[in-house]
Design an enzyme around this catalytic site. Structure first.
Site, PDB file in Angstrom:
ATOM      1  N   ARG A 212      -4.765   6.217  -6.054  1.00 35.32           N
ATOM      2  CA  ARG A 212      -4.141   4.900  -6.253  1.00 35.32           C
ATOM      3  C   ARG A 212      -3.558   4.833  -7.660  1.00 35.32           C
ATOM      4  O   ARG A 212      -2.459   4.346  -7.874  1.00 35.32           O
ATOM      5  CB  ARG A 212      -5.200   3.794  -6.092  1.00 35.32           C
ATOM      6  CG  ARG A 212      -5.585   3.520  -4.659  1.00 35.32           C
ATOM      7  CD  ARG A 212      -6.441   2.264  -4.561  1.00 35.32           C
ATOM      8  NE  ARG A 212      -7.845   2.492  -4.888  1.00 35.32           N
ATOM      9  CZ  ARG A 212      -8.759   2.903  -4.021  1.00 35.32           C
ATOM     10  NH1 ARG A 212      -8.420   3.149  -2.774  1.00 35.32           N
ATOM     11  NH2 ARG A 212     -10.012   3.072  -4.382  1.00 35.32           N
ATOM     12  N   PHE A 228      -0.310   2.131   6.320  1.00 35.05           N
ATOM     13  CA  PHE A 228      -1.759   2.173   6.561  1.00 35.05           C
ATOM     14  C   PHE A 228      -2.462   1.584   5.334  1.00 35.05           C
ATOM     15  O   PHE A 228      -3.334   2.211   4.736  1.00 35.05           O
ATOM     16  CB  PHE A 228      -2.243   3.609   6.809  1.00 35.05           C
ATOM     17  CG  PHE A 228      -1.465   4.349   7.867  1.00 35.05           C
ATOM     18  CD1 PHE A 228      -1.771   4.168   9.217  1.00 35.05           C
ATOM     19  CD2 PHE A 228      -0.427   5.224   7.534  1.00 35.05           C
ATOM     20  CE1 PHE A 228      -1.066   4.853  10.202  1.00 35.05           C
ATOM     21  CE2 PHE A 228       0.281   5.905   8.514  1.00 35.05           C
ATOM     22  CZ  PHE A 228      -0.038   5.725   9.854  1.00 35.05           C
ATOM     23  N   ASP A 250      -0.176  -2.551   8.138  1.00 37.55           N
ATOM     24  CA  ASP A 250      -1.426  -2.115   8.769  1.00 37.55           C
ATOM     25  C   ASP A 250      -1.546  -2.800  10.129  1.00 37.55           C
ATOM     26  O   ASP A 250      -0.920  -3.825  10.373  1.00 37.55           O
ATOM     27  CB  ASP A 250      -2.640  -2.465   7.903  1.00 37.55           C
ATOM     28  CG  ASP A 250      -3.849  -1.599   8.226  1.00 37.55           C
ATOM     29  OD1 ASP A 250      -4.106  -0.626   7.489  1.00 37.55           O
ATOM     30  OD2 ASP A 250      -4.541  -1.889   9.227  1.00 37.55           O
ATOM     31  N   ASP A 300      -1.066   6.937   4.178  1.00 35.06           N
ATOM     32  CA  ASP A 300      -2.500   7.254   4.143  1.00 35.06           C
ATOM     33  C   ASP A 300      -3.134   6.911   5.483  1.00 35.06           C
ATOM     34  O   ASP A 300      -3.895   5.952   5.604  1.00 35.06           O
ATOM     35  CB  ASP A 300      -3.155   6.464   3.002  1.00 35.06           C
ATOM     36  CG  ASP A 300      -4.635   6.790   2.872  1.00 35.06           C
ATOM     37  OD1 ASP A 300      -5.043   7.893   3.298  1.00 35.06           O
ATOM     38  OD2 ASP A 300      -5.380   5.934   2.351  1.00 35.06           O
ATOM     39  N   CYS A 340      -6.930  12.798   5.611  1.00 35.01           N
ATOM     40  CA  CYS A 340      -8.378  12.754   5.390  1.00 35.01           C
ATOM     41  C   CYS A 340      -9.114  13.474   6.515  1.00 35.01           C
ATOM     42  O   CYS A 340     -10.314  13.325   6.679  1.00 35.01           O
ATOM     43  CB  CYS A 340      -8.871  11.320   5.226  1.00 35.01           C
ATOM     44  SG  CYS A 340      -8.594  10.312   6.682  1.00 35.01           S
TER      45      CYS A 340
HETATM   46  N1  SAH Z   1      -4.788   3.366   2.245  1.00 34.04           N
HETATM   47  C1  SAH Z   1      -5.998   2.629   2.465  1.00 34.04           C
HETATM   48  C2  SAH Z   1      -6.882   3.244   3.515  1.00 34.04           C
HETATM   49  C3  SAH Z   1      -6.214   3.484   4.835  1.00 34.04           C
HETATM   50  S1  SAH Z   1      -7.321   3.675   6.141  1.00 34.04           S
HETATM   51  C4  SAH Z   1      -6.750   2.491   1.131  1.00 34.04           C
HETATM   52  O1  SAH Z   1      -6.428   3.189   0.179  1.00 34.04           O
HETATM   53  O2  SAH Z   1      -7.651   1.660   1.062  1.00 34.04           O
HETATM   54  C5  SAH Z   1      -6.285   3.672   7.513  1.00 34.04           C
HETATM   55  C6  SAH Z   1      -5.725   2.324   7.917  1.00 34.04           C
HETATM   56  O3  SAH Z   1      -4.769   2.550   8.933  1.00 34.04           O
HETATM   57  C7  SAH Z   1      -6.718   1.330   8.498  1.00 34.04           C
HETATM   58  O4  SAH Z   1      -6.655   0.154   7.762  1.00 34.04           O
HETATM   59  C8  SAH Z   1      -6.230   1.087   9.945  1.00 34.04           C
HETATM   60  O5  SAH Z   1      -6.343  -0.284  10.309  1.00 34.04           O
HETATM   61  C9  SAH Z   1      -4.798   1.464   9.847  1.00 34.04           C
HETATM   62  N2  SAH Z   1      -4.137   1.969  11.049  1.00 34.04           N
HETATM   63  C10 SAH Z   1      -4.604   2.871  11.955  1.00 34.04           C
HETATM   64  N3  SAH Z   1      -3.643   3.201  12.836  1.00 34.04           N
HETATM   65  C11 SAH Z   1      -2.543   2.495  12.488  1.00 34.04           C
HETATM   66  C12 SAH Z   1      -1.229   2.410  12.997  1.00 34.04           C
HETATM   67  N4  SAH Z   1      -0.842   3.145  14.044  1.00 34.04           N
HETATM   68  N5  SAH Z   1      -0.347   1.602  12.379  1.00 34.04           N
HETATM   69  C13 SAH Z   1      -0.727   0.864  11.306  1.00 34.04           C
HETATM   70  N6  SAH Z   1      -1.960   0.916  10.767  1.00 34.04           N
HETATM   71  C14 SAH Z   1      -2.851   1.714  11.351  1.00 34.04           C
END
Ligand code: SAH
Length: 396
Positions: A212, A228, A250, A300, A340
């Site tokens: 970040r 995401f 998201d 992410d 991840c």
């Molecule tokens: N970048 C964030 C963590 C991401 S975790 C951080 O640094 O805190 C992954 C996220 O993707 C989750 O919040 C989940 O709700 C979302 N997600 C999963 N599949 C998705 C999709 N197809 N489109 C949008 N969001 C999605």
């Protein structure tokens, strides 16, 4: 008398290299009748003592090593010692970055298989993933209460992999107070709200902390797309870095609501920030149709590969979103892209991203190779502990 397990000839090799797992296929015979979680003595086929570990009768990973030291017993002091050692490796980081949220214990990589502990302010959040850690839950709790008398302990063992260890999912207070809906943590002066009871994992993605921060370097005066976004961690840093426009995307409305609160909590102007509830795969295509461009894109995604069987599909998923991202990047734009999935090796991920750039017809260069923050260490004998890979890629 504790039970003993004797390995198939030749199967002692990984233990001699201090890898902490014993697979069911590697065991020739068991002396005694261990119940799940029992501490067992582990011997090579020729009778040489190798390690002391926890039995897990129904799991493919039939035992996990607590110690390779014959003189070390698995008791309260053992857990106190291991946790103290883990804490000491975090101390400089906590001091330097002003952390009130960090991973205190990264399971196998901290010598405590199956036990993850994240600290959020005065809450210790435990995730217990193995029969051994489950069996020792009481001692672990005692050790935590001894070391952290100021903390409450909460459990977030609501993870499907527990089934493989014959365990049911469980959440709730182990000791002390119930956490509020949002607990505030700080990292390098940034405040973040964490929903310990309902958030993902134990509430927050602590592993992305350094990444970040890396993102903030690229956002000054830029139009940023944070895919995401979850609770907007990258977004907050993007705004702090001076982004002129930000889109957080998201699927979870709850996460987006917290993302907005996180921006506000840090006194950031959100007048040019959007919080869009949408499928990233679809949104990226819609943006492409409309000819939208972004200077910085963060990708992410959640773990695409949970098993080897899913790896090929995962590769396709990563390729797809990375290609779309390259197509949306403005000239000279920067993509911060992550995986991840532990099963996805760094070199393969880099190849996929390179192919995605190629397919998008972009000439790209890697500016940074990123990984999980150092409070998520990787045991040298346990390469599985390396799961988070990231690349900062600039495209002409
Ligand atoms: N970048 C964030 C963590 C991401 S975790 C951080 O640094 O805190 C992954 C996220 O993707 C989750 O919040 C989940 O709700 C979302 N997600 C999963 N599949 C998705 C999709 N197809 N489109 C949008 N969001 C999605």
């Amino acid at each position: 008398m504790s039970a003993s397990i004797y390995l198939v000839k030749g199967r002692e090799k990984s233990l001699l290299r201090r890898h902490p797992w014993i697979f069911s296929k590697g065991i020739e015979r068991v002396e005694g009748n261990p119940v799940d979680g029992d501490t067992v003595e582990i011997y090579a086929n020729d009778g040489k003592w190798l390690a002391r570990g926890a039995w897990s009768g129904s799991s493919q990973i039939r035992a996990r090593v607590w110690t390779f030291d014959k003189d070390e017993t698995v008791d309260l002091d053992f857990f106190i010692r291991r946790l103290k050692y883990a804490q000491e490796s975090r101390d400089p980081l906590i001091k330097r970055q002003g952390l009130t949220g960090y991973r205190l214990c990264a399971a196998e990589s901290d010598g405590l298989p199956g036990l993850t502990i994240d600290r959020y302010a005065n809450f210790l959040v435990c995730q217990i993933l193995s029969a051994g850690a489950e069996f020792q839950r009481e001692l672990i709790t005692q050790a935590l209460r001894t070391l952290y008398p100021e903390c409450s302990i909460y459990e977030r063992s609501d993870v499907a992999v527990r089934k493989k260890e014959g365990l049911k999912e469980r959440t709730g207070v182990i000791y002390g107070d119930t956490p509020n809906e949002s607990v505030v943590i700080e990292e390098s002066g940034v405040k973040i709200l964490v929903d310990i009871r309902n958030g993902h994992k134990t509430g927050f993605y602590l592993d992305q902390r350094d990444n970040r921060q890396a993102a903030a370097k690229y956002t000054e005066g830029k139009r940023v797309l944070n895919c995401f976004s979850y609770t907007g961690g990258f977004g907050v840093y993007a705004l702090k870095g001076g982004a002129k426009e930000l889109v957080n995307v998201d699927l979870s409305q709850n996460a987006l609501d917290i993302a907005r609160q996180n921006a506000e909590l840090n006194g950031l102007d959100t007048s040019n920030t959007q919080f869009i509830r949408h499928d990233v795969f679809k949104l990226l295509r819609e943006y492409r149709e409309k000819g939208e461009k972004f200077d910085v894109i963060v990708l992410d995604p959640p773990k695409f590969a949970e098993s080897k069987a899913q790896l090929l599909g995962a590769c396709r998923g990563y390729k797809d979103i990375n290609m779309l991202a390259f197509q949306l990047l403005a000239p000279g734009g920067v993509l911060l892209t992550y995986s991840c999935s532990g099963l996805m090796e760094q070199s393969l991920f880099q190849k996929i991203v390179a192919d995605a750039a190629l397919d998008a017809g972009r000439d790209a260069q890697i500016l940074e190779l990123l990984s999980q923050a150092s409070d998520h260490p990787i045991g040298t004998a346990y390469p599985e502990g390396f799961y988070l890979k990231g690349l900062v890629v600039r495209a002409r």
